[in-house]
Motif scaffolding. Structure first.
Motif, PDB file in Angstrom:
ATOM      1  N   MET A 102      91.325   9.843 100.726  1.00  0.00           N
ATOM      2  CA  MET A 102      89.915   9.517 100.596  1.00  0.00           C
ATOM      3  C   MET A 102      89.155  10.789 100.226  1.00  0.00           C
ATOM      4  N   VAL A 103      88.381  10.702  99.150  1.00  0.00           N
ATOM      5  CA  VAL A 103      87.513  11.812  98.735  1.00  0.00           C
ATOM      6  C   VAL A 103      86.091  11.284  98.632  1.00  0.00           C
ATOM      7  N   SER A 104      85.151  12.181  98.529  1.00  0.00           N
ATOM      8  CA  SER A 104      83.745  11.815  98.332  1.00  0.00           C
ATOM      9  C   SER A 104      83.280  12.395  97.011  1.00  0.00           C
ATOM     10  N   ILE A 105      82.769  11.532  96.139  1.00  0.00           N
ATOM     11  CA  ILE A 105      82.241  11.971  94.851  1.00  0.00           C
ATOM     12  C   ILE A 105      80.751  11.663  94.826  1.00  0.00           C
ATOM     13  N   ASP A 106      79.949  12.709  94.809  1.00  0.00           N
ATOM     14  CA  ASP A 106      78.485  12.567  94.842  1.00  0.00           C
ATOM     15  C   ASP A 106      78.042  11.640  95.970  1.00  0.00           C
ATOM     16  N   GLY A 107      78.688  11.795  97.137  1.00  0.00           N
ATOM     17  CA  GLY A 107      78.324  11.017  98.318  1.00  0.00           C
ATOM     18  C   GLY A 107      78.950   9.647  98.413  1.00  0.00           C
ATOM     19  N   ARG A 108      79.757   9.266  97.442  1.00  0.00           N
ATOM     20  CA  ARG A 108      80.405   7.952  97.430  1.00  0.00           C
ATOM     21  C   ARG A 108      81.885   8.108  97.769  1.00  0.00           C
ATOM     22  N   ALA A 109      82.345   7.419  98.810  1.00  0.00           N
ATOM     23  CA  ALA A 109      83.745   7.487  99.221  1.00  0.00           C
ATOM     24  C   ALA A 109      84.620   6.751  98.213  1.00  0.00           C
ATOM     25  N   LEU A 110      85.768   7.340  97.919  1.00  0.00           N
ATOM     26  CA  LEU A 110      86.689   6.749  96.956  1.00  0.00           C
ATOM     27  C   LEU A 110      88.121   7.052  97.371  1.00  0.00           C
ATOM     28  N   LEU A 111      88.979   6.031  97.320  1.00  0.00           N
ATOM     29  CA  LEU A 111      90.395   6.185  97.594  1.00  0.00           C
ATOM     30  C   LEU A 111      91.100   6.485  96.280  1.00  0.00           C
ATOM     31  N   VAL A 112      91.791   7.609  96.220  1.00  0.00           N
ATOM     32  CA  VAL A 112      92.461   8.036  94.990  1.00  0.00           C
ATOM     33  C   VAL A 112      93.894   8.441  95.296  1.00  0.00           C
ATOM     34  N   GLY A 113      94.707   8.506  94.274  1.00  0.00           N
ATOM     35  CA  GLY A 113      96.068   8.977  94.440  1.00  0.00           C
ATOM     36  C   GLY A 113      96.088  10.455  94.795  1.00  0.00           C
ATOM     37  N   ALA A 114      96.902  10.821  95.763  1.00  0.00           N
ATOM     38  CA  ALA A 114      96.965  12.212  96.215  1.00  0.00           C
ATOM     39  C   ALA A 114      97.451  13.145  95.114  1.00  0.00           C
ATOM     40  N   HIS A 115      98.127  12.615  94.123  1.00  0.00           N
ATOM     41  CA  HIS A 115      98.661  13.418  93.028  1.00  0.00           C
ATOM     42  C   HIS A 115      97.646  13.647  91.905  1.00  0.00           C
ATOM     43  N   MET A 116      96.502  12.969  91.981  1.00  0.00           N
ATOM     44  CA  MET A 116      95.509  13.028  90.895  1.00  0.00           C
ATOM     45  C   MET A 116      94.756  14.335  90.851  1.00  0.00           C
ATOM     46  N   SER A 117      94.381  14.723  89.644  1.00  0.00           N
ATOM     47  CA  SER A 117      93.434  15.834  89.514  1.00  0.00           C
ATOM     48  C   SER A 117      92.046  15.292  89.852  1.00  0.00           C
ATOM     49  N   VAL A 118      91.145  16.171  90.169  1.00  0.00           N
ATOM     50  CA  VAL A 118      89.777  15.753  90.434  1.00  0.00           C
ATOM     51  C   VAL A 118      89.178  15.106  89.192  1.00  0.00           C
ATOM     52  N   ALA A 119      89.497  15.615  88.007  1.00  0.00           N
ATOM     53  CA  ALA A 119      88.989  15.021  86.770  1.00  0.00           C
ATOM     54  C   ALA A 119      89.454  13.572  86.635  1.00  0.00           C
ATOM     55  N   ALA A 129      90.244  11.573  89.095  1.00  0.00           N
ATOM     56  CA  ALA A 129      89.524  10.812  90.116  1.00  0.00           C
ATOM     57  C   ALA A 129      88.111  10.486  89.643  1.00  0.00           C
ATOM     58  N   LEU A 130      87.470  11.425  88.941  1.00  0.00           N
ATOM     59  CA  LEU A 130      86.140  11.171  88.401  1.00  0.00           C
ATOM     60  C   LEU A 130      86.176  10.023  87.391  1.00  0.00           C
ATOM     61  N   VAL A 131      87.188  10.001  86.554  1.00  0.00           N
ATOM     62  CA  VAL A 131      87.333   8.908  85.586  1.00  0.00           C
ATOM     63  C   VAL A 131      87.536   7.596  86.322  1.00  0.00           C
ATOM     64  N   GLN A 132      88.404   7.600  87.335  1.00  0.00           N
ATOM     65  CA  GLN A 132      88.642   6.387  88.121  1.00  0.00           C
ATOM     66  C   GLN A 132      87.351   5.870  88.747  1.00  0.00           C
ATOM     67  N   ALA A 133      86.487   6.796  89.163  1.00  0.00           N
ATOM     68  CA  ALA A 133      85.215   6.425  89.797  1.00  0.00           C
ATOM     69  C   ALA A 133      84.132   6.108  88.772  1.00  0.00           C
ATOM     70  N   ASP A 134      84.463   6.194  87.486  1.00  0.00           N
ATOM     71  CA  ASP A 134      83.523   5.968  86.401  1.00  0.00           C
ATOM     72  C   ASP A 134      82.366   6.970  86.435  1.00  0.00           C
ATOM     73  N   VAL A 135      82.684   8.185  86.857  1.00  0.00           N
ATOM     74  CA  VAL A 135      81.728   9.290  86.851  1.00  0.00           C
ATOM     75  C   VAL A 135      82.113  10.162  85.664  1.00  0.00           C
ATOM     76  N   LEU A 136      81.470   9.947  84.543  1.00  0.00           N
ATOM     77  CA  LEU A 136      81.865  10.601  83.302  1.00  0.00           C
ATOM     78  C   LEU A 136      80.899  11.697  82.870  1.00  0.00           C
ATOM     79  N   CYS A 137      80.273  12.319  83.853  1.00  0.00           N
ATOM     80  CA  CYS A 137      79.389  13.456  83.596  1.00  0.00           C
ATOM     81  C   CYS A 137      79.569  14.434  84.748  1.00  0.00           C
ATOM     82  N   THR A 138      80.097  15.607  84.434  1.00  0.00           N
ATOM     83  CA  THR A 138      80.288  16.611  85.476  1.00  0.00           C
ATOM     84  C   THR A 138      79.092  17.550  85.595  1.00  0.00           C
ATOM     85  N   ARG A 139      78.348  17.669  84.519  1.00  0.00           N
ATOM     86  CA  ARG A 139      77.173  18.541  84.514  1.00  0.00           C
ATOM     87  C   ARG A 139      76.315  18.187  83.319  1.00  0.00           C
ATOM     88  N   ARG A 140      75.145  18.804  83.228  1.00  0.00           N
ATOM     89  CA  ARG A 140      74.238  18.601  82.102  1.00  0.00           C
ATOM     90  C   ARG A 140      74.057  19.907  81.337  1.00  0.00           C
TER      91      ARG A 140
END
Length: 84
Positions: A6-23, A25-36
């Motif tokens: 379990m990780v938290s992305i921008d305050g939202r809990a998400l279950l991800v594979g332990a082998h995944m990169s953070v990038a 996991a962001l795609v899995q969470a449909d968070v496709l913007c890391t910065r502006r």
């Protein structure tokens, strides 16, 4: 390493594979913007190997971590610089 964590992305809990990169996991969470960019354009991972540095996020309070180079860990707090 196998299983899910379990990780938290921008305050939202998400279950991800332990082998995944953070990038990934962001795609899995449909968070496709890391910065502006300065002009407000959304930025996200481009090269997937840490060269472009477009995937910079804050992980567990440490800014400018490369999401494509960090493996997800249980309880990880990930904050993007989306600001949208």
């Amino acid at each position: 390493m196998t299983g899910d964590v379990m990780v938290s992305i921008d305050g939202r809990a998400l279950l991800v594979g332990a082998h995944m990169s953070v990038a990934a996991a962001l795609v899995q969470a449909d968070v496709l913007c890391t910065r502006r960019a300065l002009d407000g354009a959304a930025r996200f991972a481009l090269c997937g190997m840490g060269v472009c540095q477009e995937c910079r996020v804050t992980i567990d309070g440490q800014p400018h971590r490369l999401a494509c180079q960090v493996q997800c860990a249980a309880g990880m707090l990930i904050a993007t610089g989306d600001g949208a």
